[in-house]
Scaffold this active site. Structure first.
Site, PDB file in Angstrom:
ATOM      1  N   ASP A   9       0.847  -1.193   0.000  1.00  0.00           N
ATOM      2  CA  ASP A   9       0.000   0.000   0.000  1.00  0.00           C
ATOM      3  C   ASP A   9       0.883   1.242   0.000  1.00  0.00           C
ATOM      4  OD1 ASP A   9      -2.887   1.180   0.811  1.00  0.00           O
ATOM      5  OD2 ASP A   9      -1.303   2.265   1.886  1.00  0.00           O
ATOM      6  N   TYR A  65       3.158   9.740  -0.164  1.00  0.00           N
ATOM      7  CA  TYR A  65       4.245   9.134   0.623  1.00  0.00           C
ATOM      8  C   TYR A  65       5.623   9.388   0.010  1.00  0.00           C
ATOM      9  CZ  TYR A  65       0.411   6.278   2.607  1.00  0.00           C
ATOM     10  OH  TYR A  65      -0.745   5.839   3.186  1.00  0.00           O
ATOM     11  N   LYS A  79      -2.704   6.043  -4.181  1.00  0.00           N
ATOM     12  CA  LYS A  79      -3.791   6.996  -3.890  1.00  0.00           C
ATOM     13  C   LYS A  79      -3.478   8.353  -4.496  1.00  0.00           C
ATOM     14  CE  LYS A  79      -3.793   4.778   0.653  1.00  0.00           C
ATOM     15  NZ  LYS A  79      -2.380   4.566   0.981  1.00  0.00           N
ATOM     16  N   HIS A 135      -7.355   9.702  -1.611  1.00  0.00           N
ATOM     17  CA  HIS A 135      -6.708   9.637  -0.289  1.00  0.00           C
ATOM     18  C   HIS A 135      -7.536  10.294   0.831  1.00  0.00           C
ATOM     19  CE1 HIS A 135      -2.370   9.146   1.354  1.00  0.00           C
ATOM     20  NE2 HIS A 135      -3.239   8.972   2.317  1.00  0.00           N
TER      21      HIS A 135
END
Ligand code: A2P
Length: 283
Positions: free
Chosen positions: A44, A49, A74, A107
């Site tokens: 994931d 990120y 996302k 997200h």
């Protein structure tokens, strides 16, 4: 144990995945190789990120065939809307060195809590995601941090029902209403931060019950969620913890213990809520 949850469209989602938020320290693909070596087959990540490049590299270097890995990413909340969502999707594909995603999520439902046109923005994002889904660029589409009123708003224009909602869920923060709402809609619930940070892992009742069932506190917290048919994506940085979180002994937590855990006062909440400014983390 059945290793998958089956989504509304028949796609199989591994019950346990590896959460990569901050796992790569910004620049390290070794951790991804290690997670795949430990046996994880669901990874994931998210544009936010800033580790997709390392995940792409880690997958390539691992030698595990792409089609054996369930890969989620996302679109970040500042990229909501039709065009930006499409662009974000293709940029993620490029960084991940792949030509499809297994799951693509919005997200957060709003760029910020005060945003007035968030409904329009998510409708645009969803339209883009529906098209990508229909074109076979992504095997499933879904949401993250969407509460019932956000999903209701999305459903006003959606043609395809979301297949997943990823929420912060752990002992001490169970968002029961949102979980129940998703279950009623057939939306698979996935838990981010399933270990709820150190405070939950060290909570006396968790330590005591883990000992009673003969598992580690982390394994106990993961079983607590899986027993409610909630998919988990724990992160861990050592091989030992990675394996511990994946190779869960089969235990059946009693109804009494489940109620006790579900009725604890709030514990370990991240401080993040889609409709409110972030509050300092409750570690
Ligand atoms: P570390 O990254 O040092 O391995 P969450 O996924 O809920 O956000 O929790 C992640 C935190 O839990 C990380 O700090 C991680 O530490 C820790 N953690 C992960 N697995 C275990 C485990 N099996 N035992 C103890 N702590 C763990």
């Amino acid at each position: 144990m059945n290793e998958y949850f089956v989504l509304l469209n028949g796609v199989k989602l591994p019950k346990i995945g590896y959460g990569t938020f901050r796992c790569t320290d910004g620049s390290d693909e070794r951790i991804v190789r290690m997670a795949l070596e430990a046996g994880y087959r669901m990874l994931d990540t998210a544009a936010f990120y800033e580790n997709e490049e390392y995940i792409g590299k880690g997958i390539k270097e691992s030698g595990v065939p792409r089609e054996e890995i369930f890969l989620t990413s996302k679109v970040w909340k500042t990229d909501l809307g039709y065009e930006k969502t499409r662009e974000s999707f293709y940029a993620s594909l490029e960084r991940l060195q792949t030509d499809y995603l297994d799951l693509f999520l919005i997200h957060w439902p709003k760029p910020d809590p005060e945003c007035e046109n968030w409904k329009e923005l998510i409708a645009g994002s969803w339209k883009a995601m529906e098209e990508l889904y229909e074109q076979g660029k992504v095997r499933a589409i879904g949401l993250s941090n969407f509460l019932p009123h956000h999903i209701d708003a999305l459903m006003e224009t959606a043609k395809v029902k979301p297949m997943v909602d990823q929420l912060e869920l752990h002992v001490g923060y169970m968002q029961e209403l949102a979980v129940q709402y998703c279950k009623n809609m057939g939306i698979q619930v996935q838990a981010w931060s399933p270990l709820g940070r150190t405070r939950v892992l060290q909570e006396a009742v968790v330590l005591k019950m883990a000992e009673k069932y003969g598992v580690t506190p982390a394994q106990f917290l993961l079983r607590f969620l899986l027993q409610q048919d909630i998919c988990v994506i724990p992160k861990a940085t050592s091989m030992e913890r990675m394996r511990q979180n994946l190779e869960l002994p089969m235990i059946e937590i009693t109804a009494e213990d489940m109620y006790t855990l579900k009725c604890l006062p709030q514990l370990g909440w991240s401080g993040e809520h889609p409709d409110r400014e972030r509050v300092p983390a409750q570690v």
